[in-house]
Design a protein around this motif. Structure first.
Motif, PDB file in Angstrom:
ATOM      1  N   SER A 196       6.591 -69.939   5.314  1.00 17.58           N
ATOM      2  CA  SER A 196       7.841 -69.670   4.614  1.00 17.58           C
ATOM      3  C   SER A 196       7.589 -69.287   3.157  1.00 17.58           C
ATOM      4  N   MET A 197       6.703 -70.036   2.479  1.00 25.06           N
ATOM      5  CA  MET A 197       6.412 -69.750   1.075  1.00 25.06           C
ATOM      6  C   MET A 197       5.691 -68.421   0.919  1.00 25.06           C
ATOM      7  N   ASP A 198       4.749 -68.127   1.814  1.00 25.30           N
ATOM      8  CA  ASP A 198       4.031 -66.851   1.735  1.00 25.30           C
ATOM      9  C   ASP A 198       4.999 -65.681   1.852  1.00 25.30           C
ATOM     10  N   LYS A 199       5.885 -65.759   2.808  1.00 20.92           N
ATOM     11  CA  LYS A 199       6.840 -64.673   3.000  1.00 20.92           C
ATOM     12  C   LYS A 199       7.783 -64.566   1.813  1.00 20.92           C
ATOM     13  N   SER A 200       8.252 -65.709   1.302  1.00 20.65           N
ATOM     14  CA  SER A 200       9.169 -65.703   0.163  1.00 20.65           C
ATOM     15  C   SER A 200       8.520 -65.055  -1.053  1.00 20.65           C
ATOM     16  N   ARG A 201       7.258 -65.397  -1.327  1.00 25.73           N
ATOM     17  CA  ARG A 201       6.568 -64.840  -2.489  1.00 25.73           C
ATOM     18  C   ARG A 201       6.286 -63.361  -2.309  1.00 25.73           C
ATOM     19  N   ALA A 202       5.896 -62.959  -1.100  1.00 22.99           N
ATOM     20  CA  ALA A 202       5.632 -61.538  -0.846  1.00 22.99           C
ATOM     21  C   ALA A 202       6.908 -60.715  -0.994  1.00 22.99           C
ATOM     22  N   ASP A 203       8.003 -61.232  -0.432  1.00 28.29           N
ATOM     23  CA  ASP A 203       9.278 -60.523  -0.558  1.00 28.29           C
ATOM     24  C   ASP A 203       9.727 -60.461  -2.013  1.00 28.29           C
ATOM     25  N   SER A 204       9.542 -61.554  -2.743  1.00 31.07           N
ATOM     26  CA  SER A 204       9.932 -61.580  -4.160  1.00 31.07           C
ATOM     27  C   SER A 204       9.217 -60.487  -4.943  1.00 31.07           C
ATOM     28  N   TYR A 205       7.923 -60.373  -4.699  1.00 34.40           N
ATOM     29  CA  TYR A 205       7.139 -59.365  -5.418  1.00 34.40           C
ATOM     30  C   TYR A 205       7.601 -57.956  -5.046  1.00 34.40           C
ATOM     31  N   ALA A 206       7.829 -57.724  -3.750  1.00 36.16           N
ATOM     32  CA  ALA A 206       8.255 -56.399  -3.304  1.00 36.16           C
ATOM     33  C   ALA A 206       9.619 -56.028  -3.883  1.00 36.16           C
ATOM     34  N   ILE A 207      10.549 -56.981  -3.877  1.00 39.06           N
ATOM     35  CA  ILE A 207      11.885 -56.710  -4.431  1.00 39.06           C
ATOM     36  C   ILE A 207      11.796 -56.443  -5.923  1.00 39.06           C
ATOM     37  N   SER A 208      10.959 -57.205  -6.620  1.00 42.15           N
ATOM     38  CA  SER A 208      10.833 -57.031  -8.069  1.00 42.15           C
ATOM     39  C   SER A 208      10.311 -55.641  -8.415  1.00 42.15           C
ATOM     40  N   GLU A 209       9.429 -55.094  -7.567  1.00 42.54           N
ATOM     41  CA  GLU A 209       8.930 -53.737  -7.813  1.00 42.54           C
ATOM     42  C   GLU A 209      10.055 -52.712  -7.711  1.00 42.54           C
TER      43      GLU A 209
END
Length: 440
Positions: free
Chosen positions: A288-301
């Motif tokens: 869950s945390m891995d996906k949340s962090r990956a999505d956060s980074y992608a959205i921020s870009e």
């Protein structure tokens, strides 16, 4: 002789009135009312409640009142009157708050910080939580869910945030930008916004994530305005959770078994049905945390790319920080610095309605861009352009922070199927690598 008596009286008076009640500030919010007593020195106090009628009584030891009750601004529906009463001992001061309902108050002192001196804080939670604002939840429209975006206007109430050269406060700018962003989101079919605060009051940092979670939010955006001692820096930036903070938060979540059922995406439900196996629990939370962090980074870009078209950027890549509002392991979370309030020119821009709208529009465009490129079959946003969404979903370019398991989870396929379809010999993928996404 008279001068000696006068001196003794003065000394006695100073000893008797060791403290001063300088002002009373009342901050109503949807969940509680906060009372702040500004004190001349650290308060010594006692408090208790009474019923028939409901009252909160606060005794301040060796304190003199300098407040005119008629000048106290009270917009709380809970507090009907503020008055004094006979103190239990000489030199003390008794405050009485007349209430519409019974409460269980939380009373605590605060030491000087920023523009504030010593304070005594009284939190009065509403027992009838139906009066609290109910967050928006996902709506099924034509069999598809709405994407819920939680927007957190930074600071508020007792916490003014950064203060600009012209004494403008960050908390007002963040609320204004957040309202504009929420309006744009709510006009978009298939999207809905929920605000962690809707007025000038303080929301506990941990509760901001809780509000997003109760709203079943797909994304949490915290809006801020940056500040540094040097007035030179300018520009917007976007922050995501650092790996160190993610690891610390993971440990904290493991210790809170009763809250794990609140996790989104089915993770909490699975955890709650296990036999408290710590290894299985850790695996679920890691995913869950891995996906949340990956999505956060992608959205921020996506957001940075959209903002860079209309406003100055301080950093063109997402920054990493250990910030409380980013800690949720189950909701992608970003902190957006709209600009530097400490810069005189940017302070003026941040106060401008036109600039605030530009920032809100750019953030919205970034959000929309991300969900267009990363559609979920359950959402209306995905259905608005099925052909393009299906085409874009067939290819995926690996981004920083993504693992094969994260990518497989995003597209709803197994790791084994993803590996076999791309003829991968291991689970290792590199940034920039393009993967074919098989049909689930």
């Amino acid at each position: 002789m008279k001068s000696i008596v006068a001196l003794l009286c003065t000394l006695f008076s100073l000893g008797a009135w060791a403290n001063q009640l300088e002002s009373i500030r009342i901050w109503p919010s949807p969940d509680n009312t906060r009372i702040v007593l500004d004190m001349g020195a650290a308060p010594r106090f006692n408090y208790f409640t009474l019923s028939n009628p409901h009252r909160l009584v606060v005794d301040l030891s060796q304190t003199q009142n300098r407040v005119s009750f008629s000048e106290v601004q009270n917009n709380s529906e809970l507090i009907t009157r503020v008055r004094s009463s006979k103190a239990p001992e000489a030199g003390s001061y008794r405050l009485v708050f007349e209430l519409k309902a019974g409460v269980k108050p939380a009373v605590f002192p605060l030491t000087p910080a920023g523009d504030y001196g010593h304070r005594l804080v009284v939190d009065l939670p509403y027992e009838d939580q139906s009066r609290a604002s109910q967050p928006a939840v996902r709506n099924a429209v034509a069999g598809r869910d709405t994407i819920v975006i939680a927007i957190d206007p930074g600071h508020g109430g007792e916490d003014p945030g950064a203060i600009g050269p012209r004494k403008n406060r960050e908390k007002h700018i963040t609320l204004s930008v957040s309202r504009r962003l929420a309006e744009l989101i709510n006009k978009e079919p298939g999207m809905r916004a929920v605000l962690t605060r809707t007025g000038d009051y303080y929301v506990n940092l941990n509760k901001r994530s809780e509000i997003a979670r109760k709203a079943r939010a797909d994304l949490l955006l915290s809006i801020h305005a940056d500040s540094v001692a040097n007035a030179g820096p300018r520009g917007a930036s976007v922050w995501v959770l650092s790996s160190n903070r993610a690891n610390r938060e993971m440990a904290a979540w493991l210790e809170k078994q009763e809250r794990q059922s609140e996790l989104l995406g089915g993770v909490g439900e699975v955890i709650s049905q296990t036999d408290a196996n710590p290894y299985l629990t850790r695996t679920f939370l890691d995913l869950s945390m891995d996906k949340s962090r990956a999505d956060s980074y992608a959205i921020s870009e996506h957001i940075l790319a959209a903002m860079g078209k209309v406003v100055r950027l301080h950093k063109r890549k997402p920054e990493h920080a250990s910030l409380a509002v980013l800690k949720s392991p189950d909701i992608p979370s970003l902190l957006i610095e709209a600009g530097f309030i400490s810069n005189p020119q940017e302070e003026s821009l941040l106060l401008s309605a036109d600039h605030q709208q530009k920032v809100a529009q750019a953030v919205f465009n970034g959000i929309k861009s991300y969900y267009r490129e990363n559609p979920s079959s359950r959402t209306m946003v995905a259905s608005q352009d099925v052909g393009q969404a299906a085409l874009s979903a067939r290819k995926h370019t690996v981004k920083t922070g993504e693992s094969l398991s994260v990518i497989a989870q995003r597209y709803g396929v197994s790791v084994g199927l993803l590996k076999g379809h791309n003829r991968l010999q291991s689970d290792v993928v590199r940034v920039g690598q393009v993967l074919d996404i098989p049909s689930s």
